[in-house]
Scaffold this motif. Structure first.
Motif, PDB file in Angstrom:
ATOM      1  N   GLU A 145      83.606  31.766  64.939  1.00 35.98           N
ATOM      2  CA  GLU A 145      82.826  30.977  63.977  1.00 35.98           C
ATOM      3  C   GLU A 145      83.361  31.165  62.560  1.00 35.98           C
ATOM      4  OE1 GLU A 145      78.201  30.232  62.523  1.00 35.98           O
ATOM      5  OE2 GLU A 145      78.632  31.572  64.210  1.00 35.98           O
ATOM      6  N   ARG A 146      83.581  32.421  62.164  1.00 38.04           N
ATOM      7  CA  ARG A 146      84.124  32.671  60.827  1.00 38.04           C
ATOM      8  C   ARG A 146      85.537  32.124  60.689  1.00 38.04           C
ATOM      9  NH1 ARG A 146      84.049  38.631  59.211  1.00 38.04           N
ATOM     10  NH2 ARG A 146      84.976  37.750  57.314  1.00 38.04           N
ATOM     11  N   ALA A 147      86.312  32.205  61.757  1.00 36.94           N
ATOM     12  CA  ALA A 147      87.676  31.671  61.720  1.00 36.94           C
ATOM     13  C   ALA A 147      87.645  30.166  61.485  1.00 36.94           C
ATOM     14  CB  ALA A 147      88.395  31.992  63.022  1.00 36.94           C
ATOM     15  N   ARG A 148      86.739  29.466  62.172  1.00 36.72           N
ATOM     16  CA  ARG A 148      86.631  28.020  61.969  1.00 36.72           C
ATOM     17  C   ARG A 148      86.163  27.693  60.559  1.00 36.72           C
ATOM     18  NH1 ARG A 148      84.717  28.072  67.487  1.00 36.72           N
ATOM     19  NH2 ARG A 148      82.570  28.288  66.763  1.00 36.72           N
ATOM     20  N   GLN A 149      85.201  28.473  60.049  1.00 40.31           N
ATOM     21  CA  GLN A 149      84.728  28.240  58.684  1.00 40.31           C
ATOM     22  C   GLN A 149      85.864  28.398  57.681  1.00 40.31           C
ATOM     23  OE1 GLN A 149      81.506  31.040  58.222  1.00 40.31           O
ATOM     24  NE2 GLN A 149      80.025  29.759  59.325  1.00 40.31           N
ATOM     25  N   GLU A 150      86.665  29.440  57.868  1.00 40.73           N
ATOM     26  CA  GLU A 150      87.772  29.678  56.944  1.00 40.73           C
ATOM     27  C   GLU A 150      88.805  28.555  57.024  1.00 40.73           C
ATOM     28  OE1 GLU A 150      90.273  31.578  54.118  1.00 40.73           O
ATOM     29  OE2 GLU A 150      88.120  31.625  54.558  1.00 40.73           O
ATOM     30  N   LEU A 151      89.122  28.109  58.230  1.00 43.68           N
ATOM     31  CA  LEU A 151      90.108  27.040  58.369  1.00 43.68           C
ATOM     32  C   LEU A 151      89.606  25.727  57.776  1.00 43.68           C
ATOM     33  CD1 LEU A 151      91.470  27.768  61.947  1.00 43.68           C
ATOM     34  CD2 LEU A 151      92.717  28.001  59.797  1.00 43.68           C
ATOM     35  N   ASN A 152      88.327  25.444  57.945  1.00 44.33           N
ATOM     36  CA  ASN A 152      87.761  24.240  57.327  1.00 44.33           C
ATOM     37  C   ASN A 152      87.823  24.316  55.810  1.00 44.33           C
ATOM     38  OD1 ASN A 152      87.032  22.577  59.575  1.00 44.33           O
ATOM     39  ND2 ASN A 152      85.301  23.913  60.004  1.00 44.33           N
ATOM     40  N   GLU A 153      87.565  25.503  55.255  1.00 41.10           N
ATOM     41  CA  GLU A 153      87.673  25.676  53.809  1.00 41.10           C
ATOM     42  C   GLU A 153      89.119  25.532  53.342  1.00 41.10           C
ATOM     43  OE1 GLU A 153      85.863  29.265  52.459  1.00 41.10           O
ATOM     44  OE2 GLU A 153      83.909  28.809  53.353  1.00 41.10           O
ATOM     45  N   VAL A 154      90.052  26.030  54.135  1.00 43.74           N
ATOM     46  CA  VAL A 154      91.474  25.872  53.805  1.00 43.74           C
ATOM     47  C   VAL A 154      91.833  24.390  53.731  1.00 43.74           C
ATOM     48  CG1 VAL A 154      93.824  26.213  54.680  1.00 43.74           C
ATOM     49  CG2 VAL A 154      92.212  28.119  54.687  1.00 43.74           C
ATOM     50  N   ASN A 155      91.337  23.611  54.690  1.00 45.68           N
ATOM     51  CA  ASN A 155      91.596  22.167  54.665  1.00 45.68           C
ATOM     52  C   ASN A 155      91.020  21.515  53.417  1.00 45.68           C
ATOM     53  OD1 ASN A 155      93.234  21.172  56.675  1.00 45.68           O
ATOM     54  ND2 ASN A 155      91.597  20.876  58.152  1.00 45.68           N
ATOM     55  N   LEU A 156      89.841  21.960  53.004  1.00 45.60           N
ATOM     56  CA  LEU A 156      89.216  21.391  51.807  1.00 45.60           C
ATOM     57  C   LEU A 156      90.008  21.722  50.554  1.00 45.60           C
ATOM     58  CD1 LEU A 156      85.416  22.049  52.511  1.00 45.60           C
ATOM     59  CD2 LEU A 156      86.577  19.836  52.450  1.00 45.60           C
ATOM     60  N   HIS A 157      90.502  22.965  50.464  1.00 48.37           N
ATOM     61  CA  HIS A 157      91.169  23.417  49.248  1.00 48.37           C
ATOM     62  C   HIS A 157      92.627  22.970  49.157  1.00 48.37           C
ATOM     63  CE1 HIS A 157      87.734  26.315  49.005  1.00 48.37           C
ATOM     64  NE2 HIS A 157      87.905  26.087  47.721  1.00 48.37           N
ATOM     65  N   VAL A 201      93.483  33.293  61.330  1.00 46.22           N
ATOM     66  CA  VAL A 201      94.044  33.611  62.648  1.00 46.22           C
ATOM     67  C   VAL A 201      93.654  35.029  63.061  1.00 46.22           C
ATOM     68  CG1 VAL A 201      96.197  34.004  63.905  1.00 46.22           C
ATOM     69  CG2 VAL A 201      95.940  31.961  62.491  1.00 46.22           C
ATOM     70  N   ASP A 202      93.673  35.954  62.111  1.00 46.56           N
ATOM     71  CA  ASP A 202      93.261  37.331  62.409  1.00 46.56           C
ATOM     72  C   ASP A 202      91.803  37.379  62.873  1.00 46.56           C
ATOM     73  OD1 ASP A 202      95.719  38.426  61.859  1.00 46.56           O
ATOM     74  OD2 ASP A 202      95.245  38.932  59.787  1.00 46.56           O
ATOM     75  N   LEU A 203      90.947  36.605  62.211  1.00 46.48           N
ATOM     76  CA  LEU A 203      89.542  36.558  62.618  1.00 46.48           C
ATOM     77  C   LEU A 203      89.416  36.047  64.054  1.00 46.48           C
ATOM     78  CD1 LEU A 203      87.910  35.101  59.383  1.00 46.48           C
ATOM     79  CD2 LEU A 203      87.466  37.373  60.357  1.00 46.48           C
ATOM     80  N   ALA A 204      90.203  35.031  64.391  1.00 47.02           N
ATOM     81  CA  ALA A 204      90.149  34.478  65.741  1.00 47.02           C
ATOM     82  C   ALA A 204      90.632  35.501  66.761  1.00 47.02           C
ATOM     83  CB  ALA A 204      90.989  33.205  65.820  1.00 47.02           C
ATOM     84  N   ARG A 205      91.664  36.222  66.403  1.00 50.63           N
ATOM     85  CA  ARG A 205      92.190  37.235  67.331  1.00 50.63           C
ATOM     86  C   ARG A 205      91.170  38.346  67.569  1.00 50.63           C
ATOM     87  NH1 ARG A 205      97.338  37.024  68.880  1.00 50.63           N
ATOM     88  NH2 ARG A 205      98.791  35.641  67.802  1.00 50.63           N
ATOM     89  N   LEU A 206      90.327  38.590  66.586  1.00 47.47           N
ATOM     90  CA  LEU A 206      89.275  39.598  66.726  1.00 47.47           C
ATOM     91  C   LEU A 206      88.046  39.052  67.445  1.00 47.47           C
ATOM     92  CD1 LEU A 206      89.513  41.236  63.178  1.00 47.47           C
ATOM     93  CD2 LEU A 206      90.173  42.291  65.358  1.00 47.47           C
ATOM     94  N   GLY A 207      88.068  37.761  67.763  1.00 43.99           N
ATOM     95  CA  GLY A 207      86.962  37.159  68.495  1.00 43.99           C
ATOM     96  C   GLY A 207      85.874  36.560  67.628  1.00 43.99           C
ATOM     97  N   ASP A 208      86.074  36.569  66.303  1.00 46.84           N
ATOM     98  CA  ASP A 208      85.079  35.989  65.405  1.00 46.84           C
ATOM     99  C   ASP A 208      85.435  34.518  65.183  1.00 46.84           C
ATOM    100  OD1 ASP A 208      83.155  35.428  63.546  1.00 46.84           O
ATOM    101  OD2 ASP A 208      83.500  37.224  62.327  1.00 46.84           O
TER     102      ASP A 208
END
Length: 250
Positions: free
Chosen positions: A76-88, A67-74
């Motif tokens: 793509e990285r925010a989506r990558q992190e959330l997808n990894e969270v779903n996997l783990h 969420v912090d990454l998204a708030r900073l406007g990043d």
């Protein structure tokens, strides 16, 4: 026949912000509060912190980070992190919800991203948790913006099954009904909303405009007067006053 036009200034297309998990101690903070006990098979035992609790803490930390990454406007990285969270951690409604919100984001701000991907993630969220109300509302908003009015109305109606007094759902479904030429049904929803919150001035404005365009001048005067009296925003108060003067002639 009255032309169906969007009611300027009334359509409250609301998209709920990114959802943070409830604040909690980090894994390191929790461990720091629990002194190690005797060792068993060479491994220190930390009493009071169950494996499931630590897993939840780690999940919350990673969700916070995305969420912090998204708030900073990043985004793509925010989506990558959330997808990894779903996997783990397995599929969670809140993760799909935040993915959907982030997909809505683009260079032009909210609703300028990939709305089809956003819709897909809201649907994933609702597959995991069908009563996740913010996803219902946001999905309705996106369908409404894309002019899929029946699909939009269905989502608002489902939201109202969860919370019959949800003000945004009531207002937006009224706007959909009006766009479909169903003035009476739209006015009924707005009247319900006004009973719940008499100071919901957007509802008074919408009611006034619908009454105007359907020829109910007395109803329009009453609604504009209420909008003017209750409005706290100077711009909208002036707008209601001007409409009232134009209709009444003074």
């Amino acid at each position: 026949m009255i032309e169906r036009v969007k009611i300027w200034g009334c359509l409250a297309l609301l998209s709920i912000p990114l959802i943070f998990p409830q604040p909690s101690l980090s894994q390191e903070q929790v461990l720091a509060t629990q002194p190690p006990s005797l060792e068993e098979d060479g491994e220190p035992i930390t009493p009071g912190v169950e494996e499931g609790e630590l897993k939840e803490l780690i999940f919350e930390e990673r969700l916070d980070g995305a969420v912090d990454l998204a708030r900073l406007g990043d985004f793509e990285r925010a989506r990558q992190e959330l997808n990894e969270v779903n996997l783990h951690f397995g599929r969670k409604a809140i993760v799909h919800y935040n993915l959907a919100v982030i997909w809505e984001m683009g260079d032009g701000g909210r609703y300028s991203g990939d709305l089809n991907e956003a819709i897909s993630e809201y649907l994933n969220c609702l597959q995991v948790e069908r009563d996740f109300l913010p996803a219902r509302i946001n999905l309705g908003v996106l369908y409404q913006k894309m002019d899929y009015l029946e699909a939009s109305k269905e989502q608002y109606q489902r939201a109202l099954q969860i919370d019959p007094q949800h003000k945004v759902a009531l207002f937006n479904v009224a706007m959909v009904l009006y766009s479909q030429g169903k003035e009476e049904e739209a006015l009924e929803k707005l009247s319900t909303l006004i009973k719940i919150d008499p100071d919901y001035t957007s509802a008074w404005r919408a009611k006034a405009i619908i009454c105007e365009r359907s020829g109910d001048i007395a109803g329009a005067i009453h609604a504009w007067k209420e909008a003017y009296i209750r409005e706290t925003n100077a711009k909208w108060a002036d707008y209601a006053r001007d409409r009232l003067q134009e209709i009444r002639g003074y």
